[in-house]
Design a protein around this motif. Structure first.
Motif, short mmCIF file in Angstrom:
data_model
loop_
_atom_site.label_atom_id
_atom_site.label_comp_id
_atom_site.label_asym_id
_atom_site.label_seq_id
_atom_site.Cartn_x
_atom_site.Cartn_y
_atom_site.Cartn_z
N GLY A 35 0.82 -1.20 0.00
CA GLY A 35 0.00 0.00 0.00
C GLY A 35 0.86 1.25 0.00
O GLY A 35 2.07 1.20 -0.28
N PRO A 36 0.26 2.41 0.31
CA PRO A 36 1.03 3.66 0.36
C PRO A 36 2.21 3.57 1.34
O PRO A 36 2.06 3.05 2.45
N ASP A 37 3.35 4.05 0.90
CA ASP A 37 4.56 4.06 1.74
C ASP A 37 4.93 2.66 2.24
O ASP A 37 5.50 2.52 3.33
N TRP A 38 4.64 1.62 1.47
CA TRP A 38 4.85 0.26 1.95
C TRP A 38 6.32 -0.04 2.26
O TRP A 38 6.62 -0.76 3.22
N GLN A 39 7.24 0.49 1.46
CA GLN A 39 8.65 0.20 1.72
C GLN A 39 9.11 0.85 3.02
O GLN A 39 9.82 0.22 3.83
N LEU A 40 8.68 2.08 3.26
CA LEU A 40 9.02 2.75 4.51
C LEU A 40 8.45 1.98 5.70
O LEU A 40 9.13 1.77 6.71
#
Length: 199
Positions: A35-40
């Motif tokens: 989802g949004p900002d998944w890597q962070l």
């Protein structure tokens, strides 16, 4: 060590596993759903796992063998040895890579820049090191392989899933020690001893 004090340390082993378990579930969810900002969010979860593993490691192995022998250090080492005896943690938790990735972040980064001037240092990657991003002499500040769940920081690797499994086993052992043998088990042991005497 007093029983009450030992129980508090054993409870902390359980609590740190709970933290790591929540973080691991979050990590798996981020890798799956993206989802949004998944890597962070994935790296935040990975760091939370490492922090809990580092805290657990310190309970069992508070100081390296070459530490000074002050009374405080001796007491801490004795506490760690006692907890090792009653819980029997997996040595994977002893790895200094786990603790150093959390506790000596700045030192390791400084050391890298002072020794290596030829490698390209890149900030973060989630994916295989053999991917198209890993060309040339590249070092990743942090890297996570979602297939193997191996996390690396400046080339030093730890296996996140193995850490969580080791913490789960330590937590279960701590729980068994806190609860102690059940009354049924004690009665069965006593009956077995009596039966042996009657033979």
């Amino acid at each position: 060590m007093e029983q009450h004090h030992a129980e508090l340390y054993a409870l902390e082993v359980q609590r740190q596993y709970s933290f790591a378990s929540i973080a691991y579930q979050s990590l798996r969810s981020e890798l799956l759903n993206r989802g949004p900002d998944w890597q962070l969010r994935a790296f935040a979860a990975a760091q939370a796992i490492l922090t809990s593993a580092a805290q657990t490691s310190k309970l069992f192995w508070p100081f390296p063998p070459d530490s000074d022998q002050s009374d405080r250090v001796k007491r801490a080492i004795a506490r760690g040895e006692y907890l090792q005896e009653i819980i029997g943690p997996d040595p994977v938790l002893m790895s200094r890579n786990v603790r150093n990735s959390v506790e000596h972040y700045d030192d390791r980064l400084d050391a890298f820049f002072s020794k290596d001037t030829t490698s390209g240092l890149y900030e973060s990657l989630i994916g295989s090191k053999a991917s198209k991003y890993a060309h040339g002499k590249v070092v990743w500040l942090r890297h996570l392989d979602p297939e193997t769940m191996v996390y690396s920081f400046l080339g030093k690797e730890v296996h996140l899933e193995k850490l969580v499994v080791a913490m789960r086993e330590a937590s279960a052992a701590a729980n068994r020690w806190i609860d102690g043998p059940s009354l049924t088990a004690l009665l069965q042991e006593e009956a077995a001893r009596v039966a042996q005497l009657d033979e």
